[in-house]
Design an enzyme around this catalytic site. Structure first.
Site, PDB file in Angstrom:
ATOM      1  N   ARG A 276      35.227  44.246  34.514  1.00  0.00           N
ATOM      2  CA  ARG A 276      36.562  43.704  34.745  1.00  0.00           C
ATOM      3  C   ARG A 276      36.465  42.236  35.205  1.00  0.00           C
ATOM      4  O   ARG A 276      36.818  41.318  34.473  1.00  0.00           O
ATOM      5  CB  ARG A 276      37.300  44.562  35.797  1.00  0.00           C
ATOM      6  CG  ARG A 276      38.812  44.414  35.787  1.00  0.00           C
ATOM      7  CD  ARG A 276      39.335  43.212  36.553  1.00  0.00           C
ATOM      8  NE  ARG A 276      38.913  43.220  37.958  1.00  0.00           N
ATOM      9  CZ  ARG A 276      39.024  42.161  38.741  1.00  0.00           C
ATOM     10  NH1 ARG A 276      39.513  41.017  38.275  1.00  0.00           N
ATOM     11  NH2 ARG A 276      38.610  42.218  39.992  1.00  0.00           N
ATOM     12  N   ASP A 277      35.922  42.016  36.384  1.00  0.00           N
ATOM     13  CA  ASP A 277      35.930  40.661  36.951  1.00  0.00           C
ATOM     14  C   ASP A 277      35.021  39.730  36.153  1.00  0.00           C
ATOM     15  O   ASP A 277      35.349  38.557  35.927  1.00  0.00           O
ATOM     16  CB  ASP A 277      35.487  40.724  38.422  1.00  0.00           C
ATOM     17  CG  ASP A 277      35.970  39.532  39.226  1.00  0.00           C
ATOM     18  OD1 ASP A 277      36.514  38.582  38.647  1.00  0.00           O
ATOM     19  OD2 ASP A 277      35.798  39.545  40.465  1.00  0.00           O
TER      20      ASP A 277
ATOM     21  N   HIS B 135      34.418  42.364  48.632  1.00  0.00           N
ATOM     22  CA  HIS B 135      34.230  41.809  47.284  1.00  0.00           C
ATOM     23  C   HIS B 135      33.833  40.346  47.465  1.00  0.00           C
ATOM     24  O   HIS B 135      34.680  39.503  47.744  1.00  0.00           O
ATOM     25  CB  HIS B 135      35.560  41.959  46.536  1.00  0.00           C
ATOM     26  CG  HIS B 135      35.626  41.326  45.176  1.00  0.00           C
ATOM     27  ND1 HIS B 135      35.451  42.049  44.019  1.00  0.00           N
ATOM     28  CD2 HIS B 135      35.875  40.052  44.777  1.00  0.00           C
ATOM     29  CE1 HIS B 135      35.597  41.244  42.970  1.00  0.00           C
ATOM     30  NE2 HIS B 135      35.845  40.021  43.397  1.00  0.00           N
TER      31      HIS B 135
ATOM     32  N   HIS C 150      31.970  36.736  46.192  1.00  0.00           N
ATOM     33  CA  HIS C 150      31.433  35.889  45.118  1.00  0.00           C
ATOM     34  C   HIS C 150      30.280  35.091  45.721  1.00  0.00           C
ATOM     35  O   HIS C 150      30.221  34.886  46.930  1.00  0.00           O
ATOM     36  CB  HIS C 150      32.515  34.969  44.557  1.00  0.00           C
ATOM     37  CG  HIS C 150      33.473  35.691  43.655  1.00  0.00           C
ATOM     38  ND1 HIS C 150      33.511  35.494  42.308  1.00  0.00           N
ATOM     39  CD2 HIS C 150      34.404  36.640  43.921  1.00  0.00           C
ATOM     40  CE1 HIS C 150      34.432  36.281  41.765  1.00  0.00           C
ATOM     41  NE2 HIS C 150      35.002  36.979  42.721  1.00  0.00           N
TER      42      HIS C 150
ATOM     43  N   CYS D  48      36.972  33.358  38.636  1.00  0.00           N
ATOM     44  CA  CYS D  48      38.422  33.478  38.697  1.00  0.00           C
ATOM     45  C   CYS D  48      39.012  32.247  38.022  1.00  0.00           C
ATOM     46  O   CYS D  48      38.733  31.132  38.437  1.00  0.00           O
ATOM     47  CB  CYS D  48      38.919  33.583  40.130  1.00  0.00           C
ATOM     48  SG  CYS D  48      40.724  33.615  40.237  1.00  0.00           S
TER      49      CYS D  48
ATOM     50  N   ASN E 248      30.552  37.123  40.799  1.00  0.00           N
ATOM     51  CA  ASN E 248      30.404  38.050  41.913  1.00  0.00           C
ATOM     52  C   ASN E 248      28.954  38.092  42.352  1.00  0.00           C
ATOM     53  O   ASN E 248      28.063  37.661  41.627  1.00  0.00           O
ATOM     54  CB  ASN E 248      30.797  39.460  41.467  1.00  0.00           C
ATOM     55  CG  ASN E 248      32.225  39.541  40.979  1.00  0.00           C
ATOM     56  OD1 ASN E 248      32.479  39.649  39.789  1.00  0.00           O
ATOM     57  ND2 ASN E 248      33.153  39.480  41.895  1.00  0.00           N
TER      58      ASN E 248
END
Lengths: 329, 329
Positions: A16-17, A214, A216, A247, A256
C-alpha cells in the site's frame, strides 16, 4: 523459538504505502506473488491496498482483487486504507479485517492529502464507524477501525505539530469510535526523545488503544525510533520491504522503515516476529522482477547476515556464560 | 545552549578511519581544509592520522603534517592511531593528545589486521605505555593511551566473539596501562541488546575507564546502537563525515556512523555536542572537492533539516506545554 520470547507484530505495508508512492503500477499478478512470498516468509499482517479513486491512485485500482487473494490465507490479517466513507464501504465489502483511516494532525497536510480539515476528517471517521457497525450486525466478525494519526512528529508544510493537537485528535478519534490509535511519522521527522514523549502523551489519552507505530526512515532514525517505541511498550510496527514508500504530499519524505532491517533488529533483541529473515530477503526478488530499475533499499540486503547470526533462529544469547577466556591462553 | 544540557563528545574519525579505507589518497592540503571546516563547525575532537608503514597505508603518509596542522588549534583534542611501539613513538613525537591502539578481541581479526595475536598485542600495548610514561617525565603533559578494543561485537572471520574474551582483553589492557577503554564495532555487527550487555560487562571490569564507542553502520543499526549506549551512560562516540570508512580486513563492513546524522539525533534529544549542524553539512563540500566520484552517505544531507528544527539550536522542547489545541477549533 523459546516460549519466553515476546511477540512483536511487523505489518508489511509496502503493497500500500510503498506502491502508492512510486510512479509505476505493479501488475496484479506481481502483487499476488509479493503477498505469497511475504506469507511464505512468515508475515501475518499486511496492509495490501487503499480505497481511493483510481483517477488519483491508479496503483491501487485492483484493490478488490488483491484483497481477495490475501484473504485466501486463513491466518493472514488483512488491512486496507480508506480515507473516507465511500472507501470504507468498499473496503467492508471485500471482507478485510482492519480498516485504517488516515487523520492528519497537521491541518496543512490534511488539506493537501485528503482535502479535509482534521475536524472534518473526524466527522468522516465517525461515519465510517457507523458503516462498520451497521455491517457487523447479525453476528458477523467486527472489522477493526484504526485511526492512523499522521504527521504526528512534524510536517513538511506546517513544521512543528503541537503536542496538544496530537492529544486532541487522538481523543476525538476515540470519541468517534476508533478501536485502535496508530501514530505515523508521515514526513520522516520523528526523533527518539520526541517518540517517547508522544507515546506517553497519547497513552494517557488512549491507554491500550494506542497500538502501533508507522515510521519513515527519512533521516536515518527509523530503527532508533523503533527502539524507543519498544521501550515504551509498543509491539506493533509498519514497515516496507526494501524500504519502498513515501508520501506524495510530503516532499523529501522517503520510504517506510525497511522490513528486513527491522526484523533483523527485533530478532537480534530476542523478540519473536515469526518472520524468517532469509526468506524475507529472498522475497525482494519479486520487487526486482516487478519493478526493474526501481531503487530498492536496505542495509541487510547489501551487507548480508552476520556470520554469528544463524539464519532462521536467534543467534545472540542474552549474556553468554562467563566461560574461560579463549584468546589470552 | 542551556546550562542543563548534557555534553556528548563526537570525535570525527573520518580523517583516519574514513580515509584509510578508500583507495585514493587525499592530498594533505585537503586534509587541512577538512580539519579547518570541522573545527569551524564546532568539532573539538578529531582522530586525524595513523602511524603505520606508508607502504601499507600510503593514505596516512602525511601524518606528521596533518597532526601539526590540527595542533595549531589550541582547544582541539588530537588523536592518532598507532598499532605498535614504533607507531606510538612517532605519534608521541608529534605532540598528539591521545594515542589509540587497536586490540582485536577476535584472534583471527588481530592476525589479519596487525599480524599479532591479542596476547602479543597486549604486550605491545604495555611497551607503548612505557614509552609514553618515559616521554612524560619532567612535567610535560601526559599523553592519554586508549585501548581501542576492536571486533568486540562480532567478527567477519571468527563469527561470534565470546563475552568472556571481551572482559579478558579489557582487563589485560587495563593491567597493561590503558587510560581509557574504547569499544569498536569494527565489522558492523553490533545489535542493541548486545550493546547494552557488553557495556555493562566491560564497565564491571573498567568502571569509568570505559569511555567511548565506535560504531559502523553496516546493518543500519549505528544510531539505534548509539541510543542504547547513551542509555548505558556512554557520552563519547566516533563518527565519520559523510559516513566514510570501513576496514580492509572486514569484508562487507561499511563506513562509520555518519557524523551529521549522529549530531542531528543528539541535538534532537537535547544533548550538547557543540557542533553546528548547518556548518557541519556544509563541510561535506571539502570531501566532494577532494574526492570527486567517491560515494558520500548520509540521510540528513539528502533530506535536509526538518522545518521544525531551527538551525543552530535545539528545536524540540521537552514536553511542550499543553496549550489549547489549535486544530479542532
Amino acid at each position: 523459538m523459546s516460549e519466553t520470547q515476546e511477540r512483536v507484530v511487523v505489518t508489511e505495508v509496502g503493497m500500500r504505502d510503498g506502491l502508492q508512492s512510486i510512479a509505476r503500477t505493479m501488475p496484479t499478478a506481481f502483487k499476488r506473488r509479493w503477498i505469497d512470498a511475504a506469507y511464505a516468509a512468515g508475515v501475518r499482517h499486511m496492509e495490501v491496498a487503499s480505497f481511493v479513486p483510481a483517477k488519483l491512485l491508479p496503483q491501487m485500482a485492483d484493490a478488490d482483487e488483491v484483497i481477495a487473494h490475501a484473504l485466501t490465507y486463513d491466518d493472514l490479517i488483512v488491512t486496507a486504507l480508506a480515507p473516507n466513507l465511500k472507501g470504507a464501504q468498499r473496503a467492508l465489502h471485500t471482507g478485510v479485517h482492519r480498516i485504517v483511516a488516515p487523520i492528519s494532525v497537521s491541518a496543512a497536510h490534511s488539506l493537501a492529502n485528503v482535502r479535509k480539515t482534521p475536524a472534518d476528517m473526524i466527522d468522516a471517521f465517525a461515519a465510517m464507524r457507523e458503516a462498520i457497525d451497521a455491517a457487523s450486525t447479525g453476528g458477523t466478525r467486527r472489522v477493526e477501525l484504526i485511526a492512523g494519526l499522521s504527521t504526528v512528529f512534524g510536517c513538511t508544510l506546517q513544521g512543528a505539530v503541537p503536542y496538544a493537537d496530537i492529544a486532541s485528535i487522538a481523543r476525538a478519534a476515540l470519541q468517534a469510535g476508533a478501536d485502535v490509535i496508530a501514530l505515523g511519522d508521515t514526513t520522516g521527522e520523528a526523533t527518539p526523545r520526541q517518540v517517547g514523549e508522544i507515546i506517553e502523551l497519547v497513552r494517557d489519552v488512549a491507554g491500550e488503544r494506542l497500538r502501533s507505530l508507522h515510521f519513515h526512515d527519512t533521516r536515518g532514525l527509523g530503527l532508533a525510533n523503533t527502539l524507543v517505541a519498544l521501550k515504551h511498550g509498543i509491539r506493533e510496527f509498519d514497515a516496507s520491504l526494501a524500504g519502498l514508500g513515501g508520501c506524495p504530499h510530503a516532499p523529501g519524505a522517503t520510504g517506510n522503515v525497511n522490513t528486513e532491517d527491522l526484523v533483523f533488529m527485533l530478532d537480534s533483541m530476542g523478540y519473536d516476529t515469526g518472520i524468517d529473515l532469509t526468506r524475507l530477503l529472498a522475497s525482494r526478488a519479486v520487487l526486482a522482477d516487478a519493478l526493474p530499475g526501481e531503487p530498492l533499499y536496505g542495509y541487510l540486503a547489501r551487507a548480508g547476515l552476520p556470520k554469528q547470526f544463524a539464519a532462521g533462529r536467534q543467534a545472540f544469547e542474552s549474556f553468554q556464560p562467563a566461560t574461560e577466556p579463549q584468546v589470552l591462553q
